[in-house]
Motif scaffolding. Sequence first.
Motif, short mmCIF file in Angstrom:
data_model
loop_
_atom_site.label_atom_id
_atom_site.label_comp_id
_atom_site.label_asym_id
_atom_site.label_seq_id
_atom_site.Cartn_x
_atom_site.Cartn_y
_atom_site.Cartn_z
N SER A 41 0.83 -1.21 0.00
CA SER A 41 0.00 0.00 0.00
C SER A 41 0.86 1.25 0.00
O SER A 41 0.51 2.25 -0.62
CB SER A 41 -0.96 -0.01 1.19
N LEU A 67 2.26 1.56 -3.54
CA LEU A 67 1.18 1.94 -4.46
C LEU A 67 0.84 3.41 -4.30
O LEU A 67 0.69 4.13 -5.28
CB LEU A 67 -0.06 1.08 -4.23
N GLU A 69 -2.73 -2.72 -8.85
CA GLU A 69 -2.98 -3.24 -7.51
C GLU A 69 -3.88 -4.45 -7.69
O GLU A 69 -4.97 -4.34 -8.28
CB GLU A 69 -3.66 -2.21 -6.62
N THR A 79 -2.88 -8.90 -1.19
CA THR A 79 -2.77 -7.72 -2.05
C THR A 79 -1.32 -7.52 -2.45
O THR A 79 -0.44 -7.54 -1.59
CB THR A 79 -3.29 -6.46 -1.33
N VAL A 97 1.21 -5.25 -5.49
CA VAL A 97 1.32 -4.29 -6.57
C VAL A 97 2.26 -4.90 -7.58
O VAL A 97 3.34 -5.38 -7.22
CB VAL A 97 1.85 -2.93 -6.07
#
Length: 140
Positions: A8, A11, A106, A118, A120
């Motif tokens: 995160s 990203l 993402e 998750t 990227v």
Amino acid sequence: MLPKYRASTILTALMLTCCFAQADQHSTEGSLPDAVKKRIHAFNNHDLNGYLAAHHENVKIYEFPDRSVGVGHAHLKRIFGYLLERGIGKIEVRYQVTIDNKVISEEHISFGAKDAETIVAIYTVEDNLITSVYLVEPAN
């Protein structure tokens, strides 16, 4: 040694950078994400040959920022062949942006009953084939 990066955080930094970068406005802009869409579509349909066909024969895979983890179709087949042949795995794209020949995506990836992870992915696309993938994975 570089510290582990959270997907995160990376990203967010990349998206902020994108706000100040001018995206490629050439007619190839639409085809760049198509290679990535083809990869994701084939993965979700558990089509190993289609998955491999989205990548250059000598695609380079890295763990961000620069650790090589594999090269070529043989590497992809070794990692994903078993899963795709058994109908395991799903990728859901949450966000995607294209700048020049780079696609920053993402993605939520799940393998069976396991919770989605998750990541990227930063794809480089040339001649409508993915030539490199940089994976930014969550810190453990």
